[in-house]
Design an enzyme around this catalytic site. Structure first.
Site, PDB file in Angstrom:
ATOM      1  N   LYS A   1       0.812  -1.220   0.000  1.00  0.00           N
ATOM      2  CA  LYS A   1       0.000   0.000   0.000  1.00  0.00           C
ATOM      3  C   LYS A   1       0.846   1.271   0.000  1.00  0.00           C
ATOM      4  O   LYS A   1       0.446   2.271  -0.588  1.00  0.00           O
ATOM      5  CB  LYS A   1      -0.955  -0.010   1.197  1.00  0.00           C
ATOM      6  CG  LYS A   1      -1.935  -1.168   1.133  1.00  0.00           C
ATOM      7  CD  LYS A   1      -2.738  -1.278   2.394  1.00  0.00           C
ATOM      8  CE  LYS A   1      -4.047  -0.608   2.229  1.00  0.00           C
ATOM      9  NZ  LYS A   1      -5.142  -1.323   1.698  1.00  0.00           N
TER      10      LYS A   1
ATOM     11  N   GLU B   1      -3.556   7.171   7.814  1.00  0.00           N
ATOM     12  CA  GLU B   1      -4.428   7.834   6.840  1.00  0.00           C
ATOM     13  C   GLU B   1      -5.539   8.536   7.602  1.00  0.00           C
ATOM     14  O   GLU B   1      -5.902   8.130   8.701  1.00  0.00           O
ATOM     15  CB  GLU B   1      -5.089   6.785   5.918  1.00  0.00           C
ATOM     16  CG  GLU B   1      -4.324   6.450   4.672  1.00  0.00           C
ATOM     17  CD  GLU B   1      -5.033   5.380   3.837  1.00  0.00           C
ATOM     18  OE1 GLU B   1      -6.195   5.037   4.132  1.00  0.00           O
ATOM     19  OE2 GLU B   1      -4.410   4.895   2.894  1.00  0.00           O
TER      20      GLU B   1
ATOM     21  N   HIS C   1     -16.023  -7.146   6.009  1.00  0.00           N
ATOM     22  CA  HIS C   1     -15.082  -7.087   4.883  1.00  0.00           C
ATOM     23  C   HIS C   1     -15.301  -8.179   3.850  1.00  0.00           C
ATOM     24  O   HIS C   1     -14.498  -8.360   2.941  1.00  0.00           O
ATOM     25  CB  HIS C   1     -13.628  -7.091   5.354  1.00  0.00           C
ATOM     26  CG  HIS C   1     -13.322  -5.954   6.274  1.00  0.00           C
ATOM     27  ND1 HIS C   1     -13.387  -4.645   5.863  1.00  0.00           N
ATOM     28  CD2 HIS C   1     -12.990  -5.921   7.580  1.00  0.00           C
ATOM     29  CE1 HIS C   1     -13.095  -3.863   6.885  1.00  0.00           C
ATOM     30  NE2 HIS C   1     -12.859  -4.605   7.940  1.00  0.00           N
TER      31      HIS C   1
ATOM     32  N   ARG D   1      -6.212  -8.611 -10.417  1.00  0.00           N
ATOM     33  CA  ARG D   1      -6.770  -9.914 -10.804  1.00  0.00           C
ATOM     34  C   ARG D   1      -8.173  -9.700 -11.367  1.00  0.00           C
ATOM     35  O   ARG D   1      -8.718  -8.603 -11.304  1.00  0.00           O
ATOM     36  CB  ARG D   1      -6.876 -10.804  -9.561  1.00  0.00           C
ATOM     37  CG  ARG D   1      -7.750 -10.144  -8.502  1.00  0.00           C
ATOM     38  CD  ARG D   1      -8.147 -11.046  -7.376  1.00  0.00           C
ATOM     39  NE  ARG D   1      -9.181 -10.422  -6.565  1.00  0.00           N
ATOM     40  CZ  ARG D   1      -8.971  -9.616  -5.523  1.00  0.00           C
ATOM     41  NH1 ARG D   1      -7.734  -9.333  -5.160  1.00  0.00           N
ATOM     42  NH2 ARG D   1      -9.978  -9.095  -4.858  1.00  0.00           N
TER      43      ARG D   1
HETATM   44  C1  MV4 Z   1     -10.429   2.872   5.087  1.00  0.00           C
HETATM   45  C2  MV4 Z   1     -11.652   3.208   5.675  1.00  0.00           C
HETATM   46  C3  MV4 Z   1     -11.813   4.493   6.122  1.00  0.00           C
HETATM   47  N1  MV4 Z   1     -10.804   5.377   6.006  1.00  0.00           N
HETATM   48  N2  MV4 Z   1      -9.455   3.788   4.989  1.00  0.00           N
HETATM   49  C4  MV4 Z   1     -11.405  -1.762   4.514  1.00  0.00           C
HETATM   50  C5  MV4 Z   1     -10.840  -2.724   3.549  1.00  0.00           C
HETATM   51  C6  MV4 Z   1      -9.576  -2.123   3.055  1.00  0.00           C
HETATM   52  N3  MV4 Z   1      -9.443  -2.369   1.654  1.00  0.00           N
HETATM   53  C7  MV4 Z   1      -9.657  -0.694   3.386  1.00  0.00           C
HETATM   54  N4  MV4 Z   1     -10.817  -0.514   4.218  1.00  0.00           N
HETATM   55  C8  MV4 Z   1     -11.147   0.702   4.703  1.00  0.00           C
HETATM   56  N5  MV4 Z   1     -10.193   1.644   4.619  1.00  0.00           N
HETATM   57  C9  MV4 Z   1      -9.666   5.007   5.446  1.00  0.00           C
HETATM   58  N6  MV4 Z   1      -8.689   5.909   5.349  1.00  0.00           N
HETATM   59  C10 MV4 Z   1     -12.652   2.248   5.754  1.00  0.00           C
HETATM   60  C11 MV4 Z   1     -12.409   0.989   5.269  1.00  0.00           C
HETATM   61  C12 MV4 Z   1     -13.500   0.081   5.368  1.00  0.00           C
HETATM   62  C13 MV4 Z   1     -14.124  -0.403   4.235  1.00  0.00           C
HETATM   63  C14 MV4 Z   1     -13.679  -0.061   2.971  1.00  0.00           C
HETATM   64  C15 MV4 Z   1     -14.285  -0.548   1.870  1.00  0.00           C
HETATM   65  C16 MV4 Z   1     -15.375  -1.395   2.018  1.00  0.00           C
HETATM   66  C17 MV4 Z   1     -15.827  -1.760   3.244  1.00  0.00           C
HETATM   67  C18 MV4 Z   1     -15.213  -1.289   4.369  1.00  0.00           C
HETATM   68  C19 MV4 Z   1     -15.690  -1.648   5.630  1.00  0.00           C
HETATM   69  C20 MV4 Z   1     -15.071  -1.158   6.741  1.00  0.00           C
HETATM   70  C21 MV4 Z   1     -13.975  -0.300   6.616  1.00  0.00           C
END
Ligand code: MV4
Length: 507
Positions: free
Chosen positions: A118, A202, A237, A294
């Protein structure tokens, strides 16, 4: 590169079958590989030929680079399709295949390597002018420095593992007092899970929507996008329903996100199918989150709406052919939703289910596509991912899709193991879902097992069972009067429980 003649599919379940379907249409030979548990799995039965990998667990079979390279060589395959999961985003796998003179149906290993980290991805995206979430430029370990950076970003912040992804290795921090502990805990967790303890900060985006863009690139520097997928409906998730288009995205937003996704792909020299994930805040500002290098589970909703076959496009890109369509040729028509069918019991905390599928009636008819890795009589084990199949529903408008999905789920019967089909029926009855108004927290905040409808077939099953018992035991079946030892009949107990439930749930 010459046209492909034979492709080994280094995967199992519904995605292996899905890939092989396109291979068959294109008259390309298909080779399955399988673990000891999967000798009679759907993907093995579907393939032109199949080679054993040995072993039961993923680590002993579908994750073994050496065994898969060897199988591809022995089968005389010219390429390997990795599906999703397993080795699909592993740069070492792509390099091992290339070294063995085989084509990897996927992006260059270097592109996977950058997007797999990341921090590397953030740096690359920043340099390419792609909007990323405000955060630190590199890893942070010193608590004092972290406190200063967090102040600058503004609370709440989120601590993320550089090697993480898909929800693993992150912690929300609401104030300075929690920061040092979160830094330490996330770092330790990441060290154990990914053998890389680097973490960074972040800005935390509260109540986001998860929207992703499908991209496709050829090996000649052309890249296009095929619109978005809305993936906000998740449980811890794990995505449950995806749709295309997103009810939240308008033409201007789609255009801007699409342009940014293509920029991201070009910045890493991407080739093939990829997905750029965006996080969208309630004020509709969007940020690059990560790129999945992918074919995704939810790719069919894009296929339905854009009238494309993404596996066919992947194979063409891998064979070195130019993209067969330009951005202006991409047209979206209609609406598609995908419902993931998992072997898990929604009435018992989504506990994984295993066993034999005793009866399977698949929904068919207008606008229905069922991408499945199961068949009636097959065994479902607990060794692998619980995804059994995906019900993809297509229609002219979102409302048509919802009606059609309800009809399809009424036709759908899976007996022998528990599935989340009752959960989907519940979801399809929710006004917020019907309105396209769910964020990433919706399921965790609104679903309770008590809300599941009783299986409408259950009273009929009970009736038939009672009739059978009556016939077998003659008139005055003991079950109707209570057990011989004077205990209350199980039938009567069940009926009482039912009456109590009805009273308590219907006021
Ligand atoms: C975040 C976020 C809020 N703020 N980053 C969850 C999976 C991973 N790919 C990144 N995720 C998140 N990152 C910041 N800066 C909230 C999530 C997140 C989320 C993101 C996408 C889809 C579902 C989610 C469920 C909980 C938290």
């Amino acid at each position: 590169m010459a046209a492909l003649k034979k492709v080994l599919v280094a995967n199992r379940g519904e995605i292996a079958v899905r890939v092989m379907r396109t291979l068959r249409e294109r008259r390309i030979g298909s080779v399955a590989v399988f673990s000891e548990v999967d000798r009679l799995a759907a993907h093995v039965l579907f393939a032109d030929e199949a080679l054993p990998l040995g072993g039961k667990t993923s680590a002993e079979s579908y994750l073994r680079i050496d065994k898969i390279v060897d199988a591809a060589r022995r089968a005389g395959a010219d390429a390997v399709h990795p599906g999703y999961g397993f080795l699909s985003e592993n740069p070492s796998f792509a390099r091992a295949l290339t070294a063995a003179g085989l084509t990897f149906v996927g992006p260059p290993a270097d592109a996977m390597e950058i997007m797999g980290n990341k921090l590397k991805a953030r740096a690359k995206m920043l340099a390419a002018g792609v909007r990323v979430i405000p955060g630190t430029d590199g890893p942070v370990s010193d608590p004092a420095e972290a406190a200063r950076l967090a102040e600058e970003i503004g609370y709440p912040v989120i601590v993320k593992a550089a090697a993480g992804g898909g929800g693993k290795g992150m912690r929300i921090v609401r104030g300075p007092d929690q920061l040092a502990a979160a830094l330490r805990a996330t770092g330790e967790e990441a060290g154990k899970a990914f053998a890389d303890s680097a973490v960074y900060l972040e800005k935390y985006i509260d109540r986001p929507r998860h929207i992703e863009i499908q991209v496709m690139a050829d090996a000649r520097g052309n890249a296009i996008h095929l619109g978005e997928r809305e993936c906000s409906l998740q449980r811890r998730h794990q995505k449950v329903v995806e749709e295309c288009p997103s009810p939240f995205v308008d033409a201007a937003m789609r255009e801007a996100m699409g342009r940014m996704a293509v920029q991201a792909a070009k910045a890493v020299g991407y080739v093939g199918a990829g997905t750029v994930e965006f996080i969208v805040d309630p004020g509709r500002d969007f940020y690059f989150l990560e790129m999945n290098t992918r074919l995704q589970v939810e790719h069919p909703v894009t296929e339905m709406v854009t009238y494309t076959d993404l596996v066919e496009l992947q194979l063409a890109a891998a064979a070195g052919e130019p993209l067969p369509l330009r951005q202006e040729d991409v047209r979206a028509r209609g609406w598609a939703m995908e419902f993931r069918i998992y072997a898990e019991d929604p009435a018992r905390g989504f506990l994984p289910a295993a066993g034999r599928i005793l009866r399977l009636r698949e929904p068919v008819g207008p606008g229905i596509r069922h991408d499945s890795g199961i068949y009636q009589g097959c065994e479902v084990s607990v060794f692998y991912d619980p995804l059994l199949s995906k019900l993809v529903v297509y229609g002219a408008e979102r409302g048509d899709v919802l009606e059609r999905a309800r009809r399809a789920f009424d036709e759908f019967v899976v007996a022998g193991i528990k599935t989340n089909i009752p959960f989907h029926k519940w979801l399809l009855a929710q006004p917020a879902f019907a309105a396209g108004d769910c964020d990433t927290h919706y399921i965790d905040e609104h679903f309770r097992p008590e809300l599941l409808a009783q299986d409408p077939e259950l009273p009929f099953v009970a009736l038939v069972a009672a009739a059978l018992a009556y016939h077998q035991h003659g008139r005055g079946a003991p079950a109707a009067r209570g057990e011989a030892d004077g205990a209350t009949s199980r039938w009567r107990q069940a009926a009482r429980r039912e009456a109590v439930m009805r009273r308590s749930t219907h006021g």
